[in-house]
Design a protein around this motif. Structure first.
Motif, PDB file in Angstrom:
ATOM      1  N   VAL A  23       1.012  -1.257   0.135  1.00 48.84           N
ATOM      2  CA  VAL A  23       0.122   0.038   0.072  1.00 48.84           C
ATOM      3  C   VAL A  23       0.869   1.484  -0.055  1.00 48.84           C
ATOM      4  O   VAL A  23       0.710   2.236  -0.780  1.00 48.84           O
ATOM      5  CB  VAL A  23      -1.045  -0.025   1.313  1.00 48.84           C
ATOM      6  N   HIS A  24       1.837   1.120   0.863  1.00 53.37           N
ATOM      7  CA  HIS A  24       2.832   2.353   1.033  1.00 53.37           C
ATOM      8  C   HIS A  24       3.373   2.711  -0.258  1.00 53.37           C
ATOM      9  O   HIS A  24       3.601   3.687  -0.857  1.00 53.37           O
ATOM     10  CB  HIS A  24       3.622   2.003   2.153  1.00 53.37           C
ATOM     11  N   GLY A  25       3.920   1.426  -0.914  1.00 53.35           N
ATOM     12  CA  GLY A  25       4.668   1.561  -2.158  1.00 53.35           C
ATOM     13  C   GLY A  25       3.896   1.925  -3.399  1.00 53.35           C
ATOM     14  O   GLY A  25       4.403   2.853  -3.933  1.00 53.35           O
ATOM     15  N   VAL A  26       2.529   1.560  -3.423  1.00 47.33           N
ATOM     16  CA  VAL A  26       1.478   1.921  -4.513  1.00 47.33           C
ATOM     17  C   VAL A  26       1.400   3.526  -4.326  1.00 47.33           C
ATOM     18  O   VAL A  26       1.573   4.446  -5.317  1.00 47.33           O
ATOM     19  CB  VAL A  26       0.439   1.362  -4.364  1.00 47.33           C
ATOM     20  N   PHE A  27       1.056   4.218  -3.034  1.00 40.76           N
ATOM     21  CA  PHE A  27       1.047   5.494  -2.915  1.00 40.76           C
ATOM     22  C   PHE A  27       2.325   6.400  -3.241  1.00 40.76           C
ATOM     23  O   PHE A  27       2.093   7.361  -3.927  1.00 40.76           O
ATOM     24  CB  PHE A  27       0.573   5.636  -1.552  1.00 40.76           C
ATOM     25  N   ASN A  28       3.477   5.664  -3.037  1.00 36.71           N
ATOM     26  CA  ASN A  28       4.621   6.536  -3.333  1.00 36.71           C
ATOM     27  C   ASN A  28       4.679   6.461  -4.854  1.00 36.71           C
ATOM     28  O   ASN A  28       5.014   7.466  -5.634  1.00 36.71           O
ATOM     29  CB  ASN A  28       5.788   5.671  -2.637  1.00 36.71           C
ATOM     30  N   ILE A  29       4.367   5.580  -5.476  1.00 28.30           N
ATOM     31  CA  ILE A  29       4.723   5.489  -7.046  1.00 28.30           C
ATOM     32  C   ILE A  29       3.527   6.249  -7.642  1.00 28.30           C
ATOM     33  O   ILE A  29       3.784   6.989  -8.467  1.00 28.30           O
ATOM     34  CB  ILE A  29       4.372   3.938  -7.432  1.00 28.30           C
ATOM     35  N   ALA A  30       2.364   6.427  -6.870  1.00 21.56           N
ATOM     36  CA  ALA A  30       1.204   7.253  -7.460  1.00 21.56           C
ATOM     37  C   ALA A  30       1.794   8.708  -7.227  1.00 21.56           C
ATOM     38  O   ALA A  30       1.412   9.425  -8.456  1.00 21.56           O
ATOM     39  CB  ALA A  30      -0.073   6.950  -6.805  1.00 21.56           C
ATOM     40  N   VAL A  31       2.355   9.159  -6.338  1.00 20.43           N
ATOM     41  CA  VAL A  31       2.750  10.481  -6.187  1.00 20.43           C
ATOM     42  C   VAL A  31       3.858  10.711  -7.081  1.00 20.43           C
ATOM     43  O   VAL A  31       3.784  11.760  -7.982  1.00 20.43           O
ATOM     44  CB  VAL A  31       3.518  10.710  -4.669  1.00 20.43           C
ATOM     45  N   PHE A  32       4.801   9.855  -7.570  1.00 17.60           N
ATOM     46  CA  PHE A  32       5.757   9.999  -8.711  1.00 17.60           C
ATOM     47  C   PHE A  32       5.080  10.215  -9.935  1.00 17.60           C
ATOM     48  O   PHE A  32       5.335  11.085 -10.570  1.00 17.60           O
ATOM     49  CB  PHE A  32       6.633   8.593  -8.573  1.00 17.60           C
ATOM     50  N   SER A  33       3.991   9.311  -9.972  1.00 21.34           N
ATOM     51  CA  SER A  33       3.075   9.506 -11.475  1.00 21.34           C
ATOM     52  C   SER A  33       2.568  10.775 -11.593  1.00 21.34           C
ATOM     53  O   SER A  33       2.685  11.355 -12.550  1.00 21.34           O
ATOM     54  CB  SER A  33       2.085   8.211 -11.512  1.00 21.34           C
ATOM     55  N   LEU A  34       1.976  11.243 -10.613  1.00 19.76           N
ATOM     56  CA  LEU A  34       1.227  12.475 -10.814  1.00 19.76           C
ATOM     57  C   LEU A  34       2.121  13.373 -11.130  1.00 19.76           C
ATOM     58  O   LEU A  34       1.763  14.499 -11.437  1.00 19.76           O
ATOM     59  CB  LEU A  34       0.365  12.862  -9.516  1.00 19.76           C
ATOM     60  N   ALA A  35       3.232  13.442 -10.104  1.00 18.71           N
ATOM     61  CA  ALA A  35       4.332  14.558 -10.336  1.00 18.71           C
ATOM     62  C   ALA A  35       4.864  14.734 -11.830  1.00 18.71           C
ATOM     63  O   ALA A  35       5.222  15.832 -12.220  1.00 18.71           O
ATOM     64  CB  ALA A  35       5.397  14.561  -9.242  1.00 18.71           C
ATOM     65  N   ILE A  36       4.981  13.468 -12.468  1.00 17.14           N
ATOM     66  CA  ILE A  36       5.562  13.626 -13.808  1.00 17.14           C
ATOM     67  C   ILE A  36       4.347  14.012 -14.476  1.00 17.14           C
ATOM     68  O   ILE A  36       4.539  14.661 -15.665  1.00 17.14           O
ATOM     69  CB  ILE A  36       6.069  12.208 -14.005  1.00 17.14           C
ATOM     70  N   THR A  37       3.201  13.376 -14.475  1.00 18.20           N
ATOM     71  CA  THR A  37       2.027  13.566 -15.368  1.00 18.20           C
ATOM     72  C   THR A  37       1.730  14.914 -15.691  1.00 18.20           C
ATOM     73  O   THR A  37       1.411  15.420 -16.824  1.00 18.20           O
ATOM     74  CB  THR A  37       1.045  12.877 -14.960  1.00 18.20           C
ATOM     75  N   LEU A  38       1.967  15.857 -14.685  1.00 19.36           N
ATOM     76  CA  LEU A  38       1.108  17.272 -14.816  1.00 19.36           C
ATOM     77  C   LEU A  38       1.971  18.011 -16.036  1.00 19.36           C
ATOM     78  O   LEU A  38       1.600  18.580 -17.004  1.00 19.36           O
ATOM     79  CB  LEU A  38       1.035  17.985 -13.306  1.00 19.36           C
ATOM     80  N   PRO A  39       3.452  18.101 -15.539  1.00 14.85           N
ATOM     81  CA  PRO A  39       4.237  18.918 -16.679  1.00 14.85           C
ATOM     82  C   PRO A  39       4.203  18.138 -18.115  1.00 14.85           C
ATOM     83  O   PRO A  39       4.292  18.728 -19.094  1.00 14.85           O
ATOM     84  CB  PRO A  39       5.736  18.959 -15.943  1.00 14.85           C
ATOM     85  N   LEU A  40       4.174  16.814 -18.063  1.00 10.95           N
ATOM     86  CA  LEU A  40       4.190  16.105 -19.346  1.00 10.95           C
ATOM     87  C   LEU A  40       3.000  16.364 -20.052  1.00 10.95           C
ATOM     88  O   LEU A  40       3.163  16.727 -21.421  1.00 10.95           O
ATOM     89  CB  LEU A  40       4.279  14.514 -18.995  1.00 10.95           C
ATOM     90  N   THR A  41       1.761  16.176 -19.616  1.00 11.96           N
ATOM     91  CA  THR A  41       0.529  16.550 -20.374  1.00 11.96           C
ATOM     92  C   THR A  41       0.445  17.997 -20.931  1.00 11.96           C
ATOM     93  O   THR A  41       0.412  18.479 -22.012  1.00 11.96           O
ATOM     94  CB  THR A  41      -0.683  16.258 -19.438  1.00 11.96           C
ATOM     95  N   PHE A  42       1.076  18.978 -20.115  1.00 14.86           N
ATOM     96  CA  PHE A  42       1.158  20.360 -20.398  1.00 14.86           C
ATOM     97  C   PHE A  42       2.238  20.697 -21.537  1.00 14.86           C
ATOM     98  O   PHE A  42       1.919  21.184 -22.405  1.00 14.86           O
ATOM     99  CB  PHE A  42       1.605  21.083 -18.960  1.00 14.86           C
ATOM    100  N   TYR A  43       3.186  19.781 -21.458  1.00 12.05           N
ATOM    101  CA  TYR A  43       4.323  20.056 -22.397  1.00 12.05           C
ATOM    102  C   TYR A  43       3.651  19.413 -23.934  1.00 12.05           C
ATOM    103  O   TYR A  43       3.786  20.236 -24.759  1.00 12.05           O
ATOM    104  CB  TYR A  43       5.575  19.039 -22.155  1.00 12.05           C
ATOM    105  N   VAL A  44       3.095  18.332 -23.864  1.00 14.17           N
ATOM    106  CA  VAL A  44       2.476  17.561 -25.059  1.00 14.17           C
ATOM    107  C   VAL A  44       1.589  18.634 -25.410  1.00 14.17           C
ATOM    108  O   VAL A  44       1.554  19.013 -26.795  1.00 14.17           O
ATOM    109  CB  VAL A  44       2.001  16.354 -24.787  1.00 14.17           C
TER     110      VAL A  44
END
Lengths: 301, 217
Positions: A23-44
């Motif tokens: 559970v802890h691992g999934v949450f950490n990975i989700a935070v990573f994903s969201l942190a990368i997704t925001l600028p990435l979508t904006f960039y595209v």
């Protein structure tokens, strides 16, 4: 050989750690994903709008108004200069008589013009630049405005320049957001690893006392940070693709009004490599900073 | 082998734990460090084992002054020591086998030979049948023997044991001492810190006696 085994052990250990607290691992990975997704979508989005604006068919036009008493010889010289310029794709001359005739054809001002004693309109050239690049448009403007016989120059499509400025500004915003989120990825990893270290503090201290090198202790944590970054990047790619598909649905409806095609492209190969590598490196950096900070406390003193 | 020259240690400048300690221990000797609780026995072992740095003075191990050793060489120097801690420092989330194997992984021992070496050490201390048990399931004596197996697995030149028989009954105590004597017989220098004077008298070995951080004899 032992070094290879050492790396394999460290990677295995890191994977086990992630699955030990799923559970802890999934949450950490989700935070990573969201942190990368925001600028990435904006960039595209920004990148695509930028390309789209470059291919707009509504090319900007530049009107060069000539002095009232200009001689025909001078008009021919200006026409020759425009002909030679590689930055101009086409031009046309509109004499003051033609301009007046065009205006007179419009019902709402024909009455007003008939009351005038002489033609108030100047001769003019209408120039189409070879590109919508603001620099080229600006260059044509600067070159023509000081020509002898030219009264004034007007750029008809300032909105293109404004759009380009907005796109550049958006690019800067993307860069700033990316830097901030990269810093946040490093911080998240730093903190996650710090918590991992706390749970293994006794083992780390004991290992140091019996001769473990800093790199031996650090290695599993570095893999832990890098693997989290990698899994986070996979989540980010998935989320970004979903967002792009959703945005495209909306864009298509908008584009239908203008009888045109407008859709965002999904990530290309170069972008995919960057999106995968960058979080891995950032995770690694965060883990390195965290373990180094802790190991400093355990120095021989 | 080990030489201390005017070694002092203080954590707080006003309160020295050890004061001007000087002595030598020859290679292959078995030595006791005795004194009452708080005399400085554990601190002395930590200084010899390169766990902590002396505030002043010099410590020589095999002729090398270790007090100013650089951080890159430190882990390799530490591998010369087998450490038996008073609080054992066993890894409770790892089984007996993994606890003993850890120093071998750290020193880069060939993988294929690790199981054999670990089982030999466990056999030596009588824990071979419990290699997959967790330390928490072992008795006090077994935990002590596990920490000895882990300390000797790398075949160290020097074995430092801090109160290895504390909280053990007489039978276990004799058992542990016999194991330590066995290692000494094969050339390992053994230094045992203890407050058990009776045990020291029975063994009739060299005794470094401390009182309030000072060397008595």
């Amino acid at each position: 050989m032992n070094l290879i085994f050492g790396h394999l052990d460290a990677a295995t250990f890191a994977i086990r750690r992630i699955f030990k607290q799923p559970v802890h691992g999934v949450f950490n990975i989700a935070v990573f994903s969201l942190a990368i997704t925001l600028p990435l979508t904006f960039y595209v989005f920004i990148e695509h709008i930028s390309k789209y604006s470059g291919s707009l068919t509504a090319s900007p036009q530049i009107s060069i108004f000539l002095e009232k008493n200009i001689q025909q010889k001078r008009i021919a010289q200006i026409a020759k200069l425009l002909e030679k310029s590689p930055q101009i794709s086409k031009y046309s001359f509109i004499s003051k008589t033609e301009a007046l005739a065009e205006l007179e054809a419009q019902d709402d001002i024909s009455e007003l013009l008939s009351e005038m004693e002489s033609n108030p309109l100047p001769d003019a050239f209408v120039v189409t630049p070879s590109s919508t690049d603001p620099q080229i448009i600006s260059h044509i403007y600067e070159e023509t405005k000081n020509l002898p016989g030219v009264e004034s120059v007007r750029i008809d499509s300032e909105w293109i320049s404004k759009l380009n400025i907005i796109l550049k500004l958006s690019g800067i915003i993307v860069s700033i957001i990316s830097i901030l989120l990269a810093a946040s990825v490093v911080t998240i990893t730093f903190n996650t690893i710090r918590l991992q270290i706390l749970t293994q503090q006794e083992e780390i201290e004991f290992s140091k006392l019996i001769g473990a090198t800093n790199s031996f202790i650090r290695r599993p944590f570095l893999y832990f940070g890098a693997i989290q970054g990698f899994l986070g990047s996979q989540g980010a790619i998935l989320l970004t693709t979903i967002f792009i598909l959703l945005l495209n649905k909306g864009f298509q409806k908008l584009a239908n009004f203008y009888d045109s095609e407008l859709s965002l492209n999904t990530l290309d190969a170069d972008q995919l490599i960057l999106v995968v590598l960058l979080p891995v490196v950032l995770g690694w950096i965060g883990a390195w900073l965290s373990t180094t900070r802790h190991l400093k406390k355990l120095e021989y003193q | 082998m080990i030489k201390l020259d005017q070694v002092s240690k203080s954590y707080n400048q006003d309160i020295p734990i050890l004061k001007n300690i000087s002595f030598s221990i020859q290679e292959g000797e078995m030595v006791f460090v005795t004194g009452h609780s708080g005399a400085g026995k554990t601190s002395l072992l930590k200084l010899i084992g390169v766990v902590e740095k002396p505030t002043s003075g010099a410590i020589f191990i095999k002729g090398q002054n270790i007090t100013n050793i650089n951080s890159d060489a430190l882990p390799f120097l530490r591998r010369n020591f087998g450490l038996i801690f008073q609080d054992l420092k066993l890894l409770m989330d790892r089984d007996v086998f993994d606890n003993v194997a850890l120093p071998l992984f750290i020193s880069g021992f060939p993988r294929a030979q690790i199981p054999r070496r670990v089982r030999a050490a466990l056999d030596k201390v009588g824990l071979l049948r419990k290699e997959r048990s967790l330390p928490i399931t072992l008795s006090g004596g077994e935990q002590q023997r596990l920490s000895i197996a882990r300390a000797i697995i790398n075949r160290p030149a020097i074995l430092l044991a801090d109160e290895p028989t504390a909280n053990l009954d007489d039978a276990y105590e004799a058992d542990i001492l016999e194991i330590l004597k066995d290692f000494n017989r094969v050339g390992v220098t053994v230094i045992i810190a203890t407050h058990n004077i009776k045990m020291v008298k029975n063994m009739q070995l060299q005794n470094i006696s401390l009182k309030n951080g000072e060397l008595l004899k």
